[in-house]
Design an enzyme around this catalytic site. Sequence first.
Site, mmCIF file in Angstrom:
data_model
loop_
_atom_site.group_PDB
_atom_site.id
_atom_site.type_symbol
_atom_site.label_atom_id
_atom_site.label_comp_id
_atom_site.label_asym_id
_atom_site.label_seq_id
_atom_site.Cartn_x
_atom_site.Cartn_y
_atom_site.Cartn_z
ATOM 1 N N SER A 1 14.405 18.185 -4.956
ATOM 2 C CA SER A 1 15.200 18.145 -3.728
ATOM 3 C C SER A 1 14.830 19.256 -2.755
ATOM 4 C CB SER A 1 16.691 18.235 -4.056
ATOM 5 O OG SER A 1 16.938 19.365 -4.853
ATOM 6 N N ASP B 1 -14.153 2.143 11.989
ATOM 7 C CA ASP B 1 -13.011 1.864 12.885
ATOM 8 C C ASP B 1 -13.471 1.531 14.304
ATOM 9 O OD1 ASP B 1 -11.262 2.204 10.844
ATOM 10 O OD2 ASP B 1 -10.218 3.962 11.660
ATOM 11 N N ASP C 1 0.821 -1.217 0.000
ATOM 12 C CA ASP C 1 0.000 0.000 0.000
ATOM 13 C C ASP C 1 0.859 1.273 0.000
ATOM 14 O OD1 ASP C 1 0.972 0.108 2.591
ATOM 15 O OD2 ASP C 1 -0.977 -0.146 3.563
ATOM 16 N N ASP D 1 -8.113 0.313 13.914
ATOM 17 C CA ASP D 1 -7.785 1.597 13.301
ATOM 18 C C ASP D 1 -7.333 1.360 11.858
ATOM 19 O OD1 ASP D 1 -7.064 4.206 12.822
ATOM 20 O OD2 ASP D 1 -5.196 4.103 13.981
#
Length: 574
Positions: A252, A212, A177, A216
């Site tokens: 960056s 939930d 994921d 969680d």
Amino acid sequence: MYVLRILSLVIAFGFIYMNKTPVGVYEFTRLGTNGGTNCAVCTVVLGLAEQLSVIHNETVVRGLERLCNFLPPPYQGACKEFTDFIADDIIRSFSQDDTADTACHKLSFCFTDPSTDTCHIFPRKPSHRDRLLKFVQTNRRHRTGANICDLPGIKRICAWINDIFSKHDPAIDLDGDFHSVYQTLRGSSWRGKDCDDERELFHPGAKPINGDKTMDSNCNGIYGINPTSGRGYEDELCGTSQSRGVAVLGDSISAHFHLPREWLNTTEMSLKVFEPLPFILENEIDWPEFSSVTAFRNNTDPFHEVLHGPVDSVYKRLFERNHCNHRDYQNIGVNGAKASSMADTIQLSFKRNITHDQPMIVFYALVGNDVCNRHPDIFNHMTTVEEMKNKSINTLNYLGKVLPKGSHVFYVGLADGAILYEALRDRVHPIGSLRNDVTYSEFYDYFNCLEISPCLGWMNTNATVREITTKRARELSEALKEVVAVHQSSFSNFKLYYVDNPIDQVLDEWTKQGGQDWELLEPVDGFHSNQLGQALTAKAIWENLEKMYPEAIGPVNPNNAKIKSLFGNQGGYL
Ligand SMILES: *[C@@H]1O[C@H](CO)[C@@H](O)[C@H](O)[C@H]1NC(C)=O
Ligand SMILES: *[C@@H]1O[C@H](CO)[C@@H](O)[C@H](O)[C@H]1NC(C)=O
Ligand SMILES: *[C@@H]1O[C@H](CO)[C@@H](O)[C@H](O)[C@H]1NC(C)=O
Ligand SMILES: *[C@@H]1O[C@H](CO)[C@@H](O)[C@H](O)[C@H]1NC(C)=O
Ligand SMILES: *[C@@H]1O[C@H](CO)[C@@H](O)[C@H](O)[C@H]1NC(C)=O
Ligand SMILES: *[C@@H]1O[C@H](CO)[C@@H](O)[C@H](O)[C@H]1NC(C)=O
């Protein structure tokens, strides 16, 4: 914007320059001319060793050993192996009259193409010009130069670093994921920590599964049932709070590239400043956990020795606004990213499920690599207006496929890097700390001479070249503005805006308060914004959001205090 291994120090240093070009270490060490990065790495390392030898009244080889001893394992071992290999050569090539520049010519890491000047970073000693010329003339066979990555000790570190710097997806992610329980290697330093690495649907930013009530699923630390009302806490405390996350697709600057100046300043080197080196390399010398969009940590141990300044971020403020947003951040910043690499590969590591996840605020912030490169012929190496449009539209189309409804996308203009030269030209670079003998102008000229500068166009003593670069940056910002104007209504899942790069506003406000430009810039590369610059940028972005795009940040959650009292730090971040 995108930038080693005689030891890792060297490696780290060299990557500044890699900033620009998404190449592996092997190609990287072959970049440039006159020895390019190999020459720079040799010169910096021997320069540091020479300075340490002066400070401690010892030989240069002892100075190099001293440098190795500062490093944590396994870098220390590699460094010592390298030192053993090269010690005899150093003893032969580093005489009283030499500087690191001339020694690295003798060691054949540096050479001088007949059509060019001899590159040097440290001041020449009076005798050098003739001696070096004679050396160069009698040593033509060395013209190809030695490659640092081929040397004992250094070889395995090159291979390892190469691997890290070429991948931008989390290395440890069992359920795929894109959220990890590990910090570095594109883990939770970069995107909210996974709370269940075996279930793909459980990750930061998910819409809660079954409220939930037992587990969680969105990793915000809020779950269970309120015994008084019988309702799930997630539903009660977050249900109408309009939860959302924040992400940056950037370079960056977004990833917060930062090489500790203590690594190059021989007067303040210590074991302590090299302690976090493995962590820093595993994060590609970037500090996303302290960056203007996704900072979530406080600047305390173990980093306070090498990172200086306040921390602030859009994420922190989004969390303060609504504690339900805990851990919902993604930093998709890659050193050297530009519009083409973003569209061709980098954007694919931004993950959001259009139906299953919460909306997001997304910043598309490529602030310089499209005009920055290392080539003297800068003009033919900058992104064109057409390509900028084409590639940025490609990214928009990708966001159109993945962003949940109710998201907001901000296309950020390029910065004006001309400021860099003006701000730093006469100041002393950390590599010149011992004798105050290297200014940024000289540092820039050196990298341009080797053709390894992260941004020849702006880090340049020629004002015309700086102006050409700024002009194209403006044209590319205009191109983004146009893309936004044309596509403002093309996407039903997000609103699209163009915003000017906040750095100009930040510098302006800072100098009006009596601050100096250089105080906001990274001392080692002279190119990126430093910790203070990152924090002030966060403040500027946030204030603009509040003023002009309040719907993007959502309402304040009246349940924040309750969440805090019930769920504490909500599982933290690490
Ligand atoms: C440096 O070391 C040499 C011999 O190793 C010694 O003669 C000299 O006095 C030392 N210099 C200083 C400044 O300590
Ligand atoms: C950072 O410091 C603030 C203020 O001291 C504190 O409220 C917050 O919990 C800290 N955050 C983290 C991630 O440690
Ligand atoms: C998004 O999540 C749903 C579950 O809610 C899943 O069925 C779907 O395959 C996911 N889409 C993608 C593109 O991963
Ligand atoms: C970008 O250019 C390519 C090649 O010319 C073309 O196939 C593609 O459709 C263009 N994409 C956009 C979004 O204009
Ligand atoms: C190098 O370190 C010394 C001692 O901490 C400090 O005074 C000096 O300003 C530093 N030099 C640079 C250029 O950062
Ligand atoms: C500065 O750069 C311009 C454009 O490349 C060039 O024409 C000019 O000669 C350069 N000036 C100096 C002083 O090198």
